[in-house]
Design an enzyme around this catalytic site. Sequence first.
Site, PDB file in Angstrom:
ATOM      1  N   ARG A 171       0.836  -1.211   0.000  1.00 23.06           N
ATOM      2  CA  ARG A 171       0.000   0.000   0.000  1.00 23.06           C
ATOM      3  C   ARG A 171       0.868   1.257   0.000  1.00 23.06           C
ATOM      4  NH1 ARG A 171      -3.188   3.011  -1.828  1.00 23.06           N
ATOM      5  NH2 ARG A 171      -4.543   4.325  -0.576  1.00 23.06           N
ATOM      6  N   ARG A 189      -3.476  10.679   6.601  1.00 25.09           N
ATOM      7  CA  ARG A 189      -2.110  11.076   6.215  1.00 25.09           C
ATOM      8  C   ARG A 189      -2.126  12.290   5.301  1.00 25.09           C
ATOM      9  NH1 ARG A 189      -3.147   5.907   5.402  1.00 25.09           N
ATOM     10  NH2 ARG A 189      -2.300   4.330   6.816  1.00 25.09           N
ATOM     11  N   LYS A 226       9.561   7.136  15.691  1.00 23.95           N
ATOM     12  CA  LYS A 226       9.909   6.017  14.817  1.00 23.95           C
ATOM     13  C   LYS A 226      10.168   6.487  13.396  1.00 23.95           C
ATOM     14  CE  LYS A 226       7.275   3.367  12.443  1.00 23.95           C
ATOM     15  NZ  LYS A 226       6.225   2.444  11.954  1.00 23.95           N
ATOM     16  N   PRO A 273      15.251   2.588  14.453  1.00 21.71           N
ATOM     17  CA  PRO A 273      13.789   2.680  14.427  1.00 21.71           C
ATOM     18  C   PRO A 273      13.195   1.407  15.047  1.00 21.71           C
ATOM     19  CG  PRO A 273      14.763   2.960  12.223  1.00 21.71           C
ATOM     20  CD  PRO A 273      15.816   2.397  13.108  1.00 21.71           C
ATOM     21  N   ASP A 324       9.856  -0.683  15.142  1.00 20.35           N
ATOM     22  CA  ASP A 324       8.490  -0.962  14.733  1.00 20.35           C
ATOM     23  C   ASP A 324       8.033  -2.260  15.409  1.00 20.35           C
ATOM     24  OD1 ASP A 324       9.884  -2.912  13.399  1.00 20.35           O
ATOM     25  OD2 ASP A 324       8.781  -2.694  11.523  1.00 20.35           O
ATOM     26  N   HIS A 340       7.884  -5.288  14.288  1.00 19.93           N
ATOM     27  CA  HIS A 340       8.766  -6.429  14.015  1.00 19.93           C
ATOM     28  C   HIS A 340       9.956  -6.441  14.981  1.00 19.93           C
ATOM     29  CE1 HIS A 340       6.608  -7.465  10.355  1.00 19.93           C
ATOM     30  NE2 HIS A 340       6.694  -6.210   9.956  1.00 19.93           N
TER      31      HIS A 340
END
Length: 352
Positions: free
Chosen positions: A180, A228, A272, A289, A291, A293
């Site tokens: 996306r 956004r 982040k 960063p 996130d 994961h």
Amino acid sequence: MIGGWIWNGAVCLKILHFSWTRRSMQRHYKPRKKRLCTKASVWYPLDNSPLELALNKTLPCGQSFLWKRYWDESENQEYWLGVVDDTIVKLYQVGTLGAVYFQPVVSLSDASSRVEHIKKRLFEFFNLHIGYSSLLEYFCKQDPRFEKVVQYTQGARVLSLDPLECLCGYLCSSNNNIQRISQMMQYIAKHGDYIGKVQGHHFYRFPTLLQLQRVTEEDWRSHHFGYRAKYLVQCIHRLVEFGGTDWLLELKHLEREQVVAQLMQLPGIGHKVASCIALVSLGKHDEIPVDTHIWQVVLKHYLPHLQGKSLTLRIHREIGEWFRGKFGAYAGWAHNTLFVGELERKRTNGIK
């Protein structure tokens, strides 16, 4: 031995380099003096060292969102298409970790006279002045778990993106996925100068701030940018007030903490996203960063005492300091290796 190859310093790498270079030159690199954009266009070597770069572990893994991969059935070869300045460039790689070649395809200028410039820009884009294999050897010494991860992530480099493109990409990344984000970035790119169409894909020079300023919030929303859209318009406006792309480039000369703090002045840029921009476009190779994961990897393997806690700004900084203390000046590359490794684990269920 790690992943089927031996950490044996310069001797091993020199042998591999000689082998790959001769074989690839004999089979693939047959320079013929033809005009640009003909079927017989010349392929130019990027001169990357063996083991240092894997295109399929670097380009599609959440740093740059505008490169297109396609498979040529007639040649049984994978290619990548992207834009370097005002030129559409095609890349291919011999094997998974072998020599990379590039070819200018369509350009707004005379790309045939700028081959060395394009090569230099690609070298910078892939950060090829940094010896990733040496870093991996160091990471493995610091953390034995990397010996498993390396099997899946060899050649997965940290890129050096244009700061404005990078900022736009990570502004779109909040609560989003790579596919996306790539679609949204393709729409953003359409506001730049059109270069041409190759393999069904349209390519544009990435828009300037002036070109982006002309886009309204309503326009962004009509193309599914959602919340956004507001941040994108406000961020571009604030960036112009601060001095535009020159201000972004000046951040490269500041200390890491200052860079993150400055970026967080922009609407829509949290810690982040600021960390991502600092690492991937502003040369702060020790920025981390965090996130979802990396957060899961940290909780499971490194800092279990953080279990049950929220990922606050303080925790984010604590994780960053742990990475820097463990992996040093290129801790961001260790972070990226773990990030790509986590993507591969979910794809193959192969890393424990």
